[in-house]
Write a protein that holds these residues in place. Sequence first.
Motif, short mmCIF file in Angstrom:
data_model
loop_
_atom_site.label_atom_id
_atom_site.label_comp_id
_atom_site.label_asym_id
_atom_site.label_seq_id
_atom_site.Cartn_x
_atom_site.Cartn_y
_atom_site.Cartn_z
N TYR A 8 0.84 -1.19 0.00
CA TYR A 8 0.00 0.00 0.00
C TYR A 8 0.88 1.25 0.00
O TYR A 8 1.98 1.25 0.56
CB TYR A 8 -0.87 -0.03 1.26
N TYR A 9 0.37 2.28 -0.64
CA TYR A 9 1.02 3.58 -0.66
C TYR A 9 -0.05 4.64 -0.42
O TYR A 9 -1.16 4.54 -0.93
CB TYR A 9 1.69 3.84 -2.02
N ALA A 10 0.28 5.64 0.39
CA ALA A 10 -0.66 6.74 0.61
C ALA A 10 0.10 8.06 0.68
O ALA A 10 1.22 8.12 1.20
CB ALA A 10 -1.43 6.53 1.91
N ASN A 11 -0.51 9.08 0.14
CA ASN A 11 0.01 10.45 0.25
C ASN A 11 -0.94 11.20 1.18
O ASN A 11 -2.11 11.37 0.88
CB ASN A 11 0.08 11.11 -1.12
N MET A 12 -0.40 11.63 2.31
CA MET A 12 -1.19 12.35 3.31
C MET A 12 -0.82 13.83 3.27
O MET A 12 0.36 14.17 3.30
CB MET A 12 -0.92 11.80 4.71
N GLY A 29 -4.35 10.60 -1.74
CA GLY A 29 -4.04 9.73 -2.86
C GLY A 29 -3.51 8.42 -2.31
O GLY A 29 -2.82 8.41 -1.29
N GLN A 30 -3.86 7.31 -2.97
CA GLN A 30 -3.39 6.02 -2.49
C GLN A 30 -3.25 5.04 -3.64
O GLN A 30 -3.87 5.22 -4.69
CB GLN A 30 -4.31 5.46 -1.41
N GLY A 31 -2.43 4.04 -3.41
CA GLY A 31 -2.24 2.98 -4.38
C GLY A 31 -2.21 1.65 -3.64
O GLY A 31 -1.66 1.55 -2.54
N GLY A 32 -2.81 0.64 -4.20
CA GLY A 32 -2.90 -0.64 -3.53
C GLY A 32 -4.08 -0.65 -2.57
O GLY A 32 -4.86 0.30 -2.51
N TYR A 33 -4.17 -1.72 -1.81
CA TYR A 33 -5.25 -1.85 -0.85
C TYR A 33 -4.70 -2.44 0.43
O TYR A 33 -3.94 -3.42 0.40
CB TYR A 33 -6.36 -2.76 -1.42
N GLN A 167 6.43 5.40 -9.67
CA GLN A 167 5.26 4.70 -10.18
C GLN A 167 4.08 4.80 -9.21
O GLN A 167 2.94 5.01 -9.63
CB GLN A 167 5.61 3.24 -10.44
N LEU A 168 4.36 4.64 -7.91
CA LEU A 168 3.29 4.72 -6.91
C LEU A 168 2.68 6.12 -6.87
O LEU A 168 1.45 6.26 -6.75
CB LEU A 168 3.84 4.36 -5.53
N ARG A 169 3.51 7.13 -6.97
CA ARG A 169 3.00 8.51 -6.97
C ARG A 169 2.10 8.77 -8.17
O ARG A 169 1.06 9.40 -8.04
CB ARG A 169 4.17 9.50 -6.95
N LYS A 170 2.48 8.27 -9.34
CA LYS A 170 1.63 8.41 -10.53
C LYS A 170 0.30 7.71 -10.34
O LYS A 170 -0.75 8.23 -10.67
CB LYS A 170 2.34 7.86 -11.77
N GLN A 171 0.34 6.49 -9.81
CA GLN A 171 -0.87 5.71 -9.58
C GLN A 171 -1.78 6.45 -8.58
O GLN A 171 -2.98 6.55 -8.80
CB GLN A 171 -0.52 4.33 -9.05
N ALA A 172 -1.21 6.96 -7.50
CA ALA A 172 -2.00 7.64 -6.47
C ALA A 172 -2.60 8.93 -7.00
O ALA A 172 -3.73 9.28 -6.66
CB ALA A 172 -1.14 7.92 -5.25
N ASN A 173 -1.86 9.65 -7.83
CA ASN A 173 -2.37 10.91 -8.38
C ASN A 173 -3.44 10.69 -9.44
O ASN A 173 -4.21 11.60 -9.73
CB ASN A 173 -1.23 11.75 -8.97
N ALA A 174 -3.51 9.49 -10.00
CA ALA A 174 -4.50 9.20 -11.03
C ALA A 174 -5.89 8.95 -10.42
O ALA A 174 -6.87 8.90 -11.14
CB ALA A 174 -4.07 7.97 -11.84
#
Length: 175
Positions: A8-12, A29-33, A167-174
Amino acid sequence: MNTPTIRYYANMVYTTQTGRTTPKYTIMGQGGYYPPMEQLRGRDGSISFNLMPQSREDKSSTPPMRLQGKNSLNFTGLRDFWVGGKISGFAYGYPMDKPTYSSKNKPNPFLDYKDDGFLFIFHHDEQDPTNLTPISIELIVLENAKVLISAYCKMLTMGGFDEVLGQLRKQANAL
């Protein structure tokens, strides 16, 4: 050292309301679960954390800072938040491994994930270098990485996660 599986990735982002003294960060923003995070979702549907100084009497083994979630549950201590008397910009932590939060007697939503490790990247306002409150925090959850999480934090500081972080940042921003 092999790169572990990222669950999991999260931008707080800093979302403290005017007049509040405790810094609050909301996942934007987040990626994964990561199933335990659902237990921290507030009435408004968002997941937020307060950045708190550790208030325990025994400070010998507890990190000086921690993230506190919904219902005042301690998400994790932030180890290496301070290094040499300065904010390092990076930290690591891990879930509590007990079935309940003793002071609240609430079930621990992270118990099934107690072997995971957390990495944090703190971003500060470059326009105001005197402000020590981060403007955003990135969270990376590594599967079964608790025993090596301090080494993974060192790897993070040396750029070992830069490619996958992009890659995670791109996914979370999408989202």
